[in-house]
Design a protein around this motif. Structure first.
Motif, mmCIF file in Angstrom:
data_model
loop_
_atom_site.group_PDB
_atom_site.id
_atom_site.type_symbol
_atom_site.label_atom_id
_atom_site.label_comp_id
_atom_site.label_asym_id
_atom_site.label_seq_id
_atom_site.Cartn_x
_atom_site.Cartn_y
_atom_site.Cartn_z
ATOM 1 N N ALA A 83 0.831 -1.206 0.000
ATOM 2 C CA ALA A 83 0.000 0.000 0.000
ATOM 3 C C ALA A 83 0.865 1.256 0.000
ATOM 4 O O ALA A 83 0.537 2.251 -0.661
ATOM 5 C CB ALA A 83 -0.927 -0.003 1.212
ATOM 6 N N MET A 84 1.984 1.225 0.716
ATOM 7 C CA MET A 84 2.878 2.383 0.740
ATOM 8 C C MET A 84 3.478 2.639 -0.641
ATOM 9 O O MET A 84 3.606 3.790 -1.064
ATOM 10 C CB MET A 84 3.974 2.184 1.788
ATOM 11 C CG MET A 84 3.445 2.253 3.213
ATOM 12 S SD MET A 84 4.725 1.989 4.475
ATOM 13 C CE MET A 84 5.603 3.558 4.417
ATOM 14 N N VAL A 85 3.830 1.576 -1.343
ATOM 15 C CA VAL A 85 4.334 1.732 -2.712
ATOM 16 C C VAL A 85 3.290 2.412 -3.594
ATOM 17 O O VAL A 85 3.603 3.301 -4.395
ATOM 18 C CB VAL A 85 4.742 0.366 -3.300
ATOM 19 C CG1 VAL A 85 4.980 0.456 -4.801
ATOM 20 C CG2 VAL A 85 6.000 -0.162 -2.600
ATOM 21 N N ALA A 86 2.026 2.010 -3.419
ATOM 22 C CA ALA A 86 0.951 2.621 -4.206
ATOM 23 C C ALA A 86 0.744 4.086 -3.819
ATOM 24 O O ALA A 86 0.587 4.954 -4.689
ATOM 25 C CB ALA A 86 -0.344 1.841 -4.017
ATOM 26 N N GLY A 100 13.331 4.257 9.088
ATOM 27 C CA GLY A 100 14.523 3.484 9.144
ATOM 28 C C GLY A 100 14.374 2.158 8.354
ATOM 29 O O GLY A 100 13.283 1.700 8.044
ATOM 30 N N THR A 101 15.492 1.524 8.210
ATOM 31 C CA THR A 101 15.563 0.316 7.405
ATOM 32 C C THR A 101 14.926 -0.882 8.101
ATOM 33 O O THR A 101 14.324 -1.741 7.450
ATOM 34 C CB THR A 101 17.035 -0.006 7.081
ATOM 35 O OG1 THR A 101 17.703 1.183 6.671
ATOM 36 C CG2 THR A 101 17.135 -1.062 6.005
ATOM 37 N N GLY A 102 15.047 -0.949 9.439
ATOM 38 C CA GLY A 102 14.487 -2.081 10.186
ATOM 39 C C GLY A 102 15.088 -3.390 9.732
ATOM 40 O O GLY A 102 16.307 -3.524 9.594
ATOM 41 N N SER A 103 14.237 -4.382 9.457
ATOM 42 C CA SER A 103 14.703 -5.680 8.964
ATOM 43 C C SER A 103 14.802 -5.732 7.442
ATOM 44 O O SER A 103 15.191 -6.753 6.877
ATOM 45 C CB SER A 103 13.767 -6.795 9.455
ATOM 46 O OG SER A 103 13.877 -6.951 10.851
ATOM 47 N N GLY A 104 14.398 -4.656 6.770
ATOM 48 C CA GLY A 104 14.558 -4.573 5.320
ATOM 49 C C GLY A 104 13.346 -4.984 4.501
ATOM 50 O O GLY A 104 13.424 -5.015 3.276
ATOM 51 N N GLY A 105 12.224 -5.270 5.150
ATOM 52 C CA GLY A 105 11.038 -5.692 4.408
ATOM 53 C C GLY A 105 10.500 -4.609 3.483
ATOM 54 O O GLY A 105 10.297 -4.844 2.287
ATOM 55 N N LEU A 106 10.276 -3.427 4.024
ATOM 56 C CA LEU A 106 9.778 -2.318 3.200
ATOM 57 C C LEU A 106 10.812 -1.936 2.146
ATOM 58 O O LEU A 106 10.456 -1.626 1.003
ATOM 59 C CB LEU A 106 9.438 -1.115 4.081
ATOM 60 C CG LEU A 106 9.004 0.157 3.351
ATOM 61 C CD1 LEU A 106 7.780 -0.087 2.484
ATOM 62 C CD2 LEU A 106 8.739 1.283 4.359
ATOM 63 N N THR A 107 12.088 -1.986 2.514
ATOM 64 C CA THR A 107 13.157 -1.659 1.572
ATOM 65 C C THR A 107 13.056 -2.504 0.310
ATOM 66 O O THR A 107 13.244 -2.005 -0.807
ATOM 67 C CB THR A 107 14.537 -1.872 2.216
ATOM 68 O OG1 THR A 107 14.525 -1.357 3.544
ATOM 69 C CG2 THR A 107 15.626 -1.188 1.411
ATOM 70 N N LEU A 108 12.773 -3.798 0.477
ATOM 71 C CA LEU A 108 12.650 -4.694 -0.674
ATOM 72 C C LEU A 108 11.494 -4.288 -1.579
ATOM 73 O O LEU A 108 11.619 -4.305 -2.808
ATOM 74 C CB LEU A 108 12.459 -6.134 -0.194
ATOM 75 C CG LEU A 108 13.730 -6.866 0.232
ATOM 76 C CD1 LEU A 108 13.380 -8.154 0.964
ATOM 77 C CD2 LEU A 108 14.610 -7.155 -0.976
ATOM 78 N N PHE A 109 10.363 -3.918 -1.004
ATOM 79 C CA PHE A 109 9.227 -3.472 -1.812
ATOM 80 C C PHE A 109 9.572 -2.188 -2.562
ATOM 81 O O PHE A 109 9.227 -2.028 -3.739
ATOM 82 C CB PHE A 109 7.997 -3.255 -0.922
ATOM 83 C CG PHE A 109 7.212 -4.502 -0.638
ATOM 84 C CD1 PHE A 109 6.117 -4.839 -1.420
ATOM 85 C CD2 PHE A 109 7.560 -5.334 0.407
ATOM 86 C CE1 PHE A 109 5.396 -5.996 -1.175
ATOM 87 C CE2 PHE A 109 6.837 -6.490 0.672
ATOM 88 C CZ PHE A 109 5.747 -6.823 -0.118
ATOM 89 N N LEU A 110 10.250 -1.263 -1.900
ATOM 90 C CA LEU A 110 10.649 -0.012 -2.549
ATOM 91 C C LEU A 110 11.643 -0.269 -3.671
ATOM 92 O O LEU A 110 11.525 0.294 -4.765
ATOM 93 C CB LEU A 110 11.264 0.940 -1.514
ATOM 94 C CG LEU A 110 10.365 1.386 -0.351
ATOM 95 C CD1 LEU A 110 11.182 2.193 0.652
ATOM 96 C CD2 LEU A 110 9.167 2.180 -0.838
ATOM 97 N N ALA A 111 12.631 -1.138 -3.404
ATOM 98 C CA ALA A 111 13.672 -1.418 -4.392
ATOM 99 C C ALA A 111 13.092 -2.052 -5.647
ATOM 100 O O ALA A 111 13.486 -1.713 -6.771
ATOM 101 C CB ALA A 111 14.741 -2.321 -3.775
ATOM 102 N N ARG A 112 12.152 -2.977 -5.475
ATOM 103 C CA ARG A 112 11.568 -3.617 -6.650
ATOM 104 C C ARG A 112 10.683 -2.638 -7.423
ATOM 105 O O ARG A 112 10.601 -2.703 -8.652
ATOM 106 C CB ARG A 112 10.782 -4.866 -6.246
ATOM 107 C CG ARG A 112 10.473 -5.743 -7.439
ATOM 108 C CD ARG A 112 10.288 -7.182 -7.077
ATOM 109 N NE ARG A 112 8.944 -7.427 -6.550
ATOM 110 C CZ ARG A 112 8.444 -8.656 -6.377
ATOM 111 N NH1 ARG A 112 9.184 -9.720 -6.655
ATOM 112 N NH2 ARG A 112 7.235 -8.828 -5.896
ATOM 113 N N ALA A 113 10.038 -1.728 -6.712
ATOM 114 C CA ALA A 113 9.162 -0.760 -7.386
ATOM 115 C C ALA A 113 9.948 0.207 -8.266
ATOM 116 O O ALA A 113 9.513 0.542 -9.367
ATOM 117 C CB ALA A 113 8.352 0.014 -6.353
ATOM 118 N N VAL A 114 11.127 0.662 -7.796
ATOM 119 C CA VAL A 114 11.880 1.646 -8.584
ATOM 120 C C VAL A 114 12.802 0.973 -9.601
ATOM 121 O O VAL A 114 13.315 1.639 -10.499
ATOM 122 C CB VAL A 114 12.689 2.598 -7.670
ATOM 123 C CG1 VAL A 114 11.756 3.345 -6.730
ATOM 124 C CG2 VAL A 114 13.767 1.858 -6.889
ATOM 125 N N GLY A 115 13.025 -0.333 -9.470
ATOM 126 C CA GLY A 115 13.763 -1.083 -10.476
ATOM 127 C C GLY A 115 15.253 -0.779 -10.505
ATOM 128 O O GLY A 115 15.768 0.039 -9.734
#
Length: 254
Positions: A83-86, A100-115
């Motif tokens: 939902a945040m990516v959207a 913050g980065t935390g465990s990296g879960g959100l980071t992965l969604f962001l990274a895949r979205a921007v390619g």
């Protein structure tokens, strides 16, 4: 083979994340199976433990990986991360700021979205969280489009209007809101992930006087159903409240 990720599912739908290694063995309470057998079966295949328990073999999806990876902090749930990516309206080639980065879960969604042409600048001041996040991200996502910073956003030097989006997963995001707003491009979005409504009110209050307009505050529902023909009913175990998502849009400062 070494380092490859697979997800095994048993007859009751329980999932197990396995990283293959030469000579490795996966242990289930209904028997064990060598990693070589998992590799031979491959994604979409089936292996059996030495006690005859069938296990289906899969490449983990991003959602499955985030739910089963090692955690140093509670991850942003996939329902909220997607939902945040959207809400951030991300697309390939964009630059996004995360803290913050935390465990990296959100980071992965962001990274895949921007390619691969895009970039995620991720800030985390807790060293043990950052170490685990880097391991988690690099194990699943081999694209070099995440730049890690071992510091809080408060200490960062950011160019004005240089990011297409800002994602904040911090206990006190209001402390970095002025800096984050300055780094955000006009007419783009900042989204904060906040567990309780008191944090939401404090964040909205802190945005007053900044070039940020509150767009919406929402919770993301996720209700799964159990289908056992001819019967269907909601699953008895449901994911309830996880967080509020607070979305702001930046306007041009006068």
């Amino acid at each position: 083979m070494e380092g490859e990720l697979f997800l095994l599912k048993d007859s009751k739908g329980r999932a197990f994340l396995v990283r293959l290694r030469p000579g490795g063995v996966f242990h289930h309470h209904k028997g064990s199976v060598p990693h070589e057998a998992i590799l031979r079966a491959g994604p979409g295949g089936v292996v059996e433990t030495h006690l005859g328990e069938p296990l289906s073999v899969h490449r983990p999806t991003l959602e499955e990986y985030v739910l089963h990876m090692r955690r140093s902090a509670t991850p942003t749930y996939p329902k909220d991360a997607s939902a945040m990516v959207a809400l951030l309206d991300l697309a390939p080639g964009m630059r996004v700021l995360e803290a913050g980065t935390g465990s990296g879960g959100l980071t992965l969604f962001l990274a895949r979205a921007v390619g691969k042409e895009g970039l995620v600048e991720s800030y985390e001041k807790r060293p043990h969280h950052l170490k685990q996040a880097e391991e988690n991200i690099r194990a699943f996502w081999q694209v070099e489009n995440v730049r890690f910073h071992a510091q809080g956003l408060e200490e960062a030097t950011l160019a004005p209007e240089s990011f297409h989006g800002v994602a904040l997963d911090l206990m006190e995001p209001w402390k970095v809101l002025p800096k984050a707003a300055e780094a955000l491009m006009p007419d783009r979005f900042l989204v904060a992930y906040l567990p309780n409504i008191t944090q939401v009110l404090e964040t909205v209050r802190a945005a007053e006087g900044l070039p940020l307009r509150l767009e919406r505050v929402l919770e993301v529902g996720w209700r799964e159903w159990e289908i056992r023909l001819p019967v269907a009913h909601p699953r008895f175990q449901q994911v309830g409240h996880t967080a509020f998502l607070v979305a702001f849009r930046r306007w041009k400062a006068s």
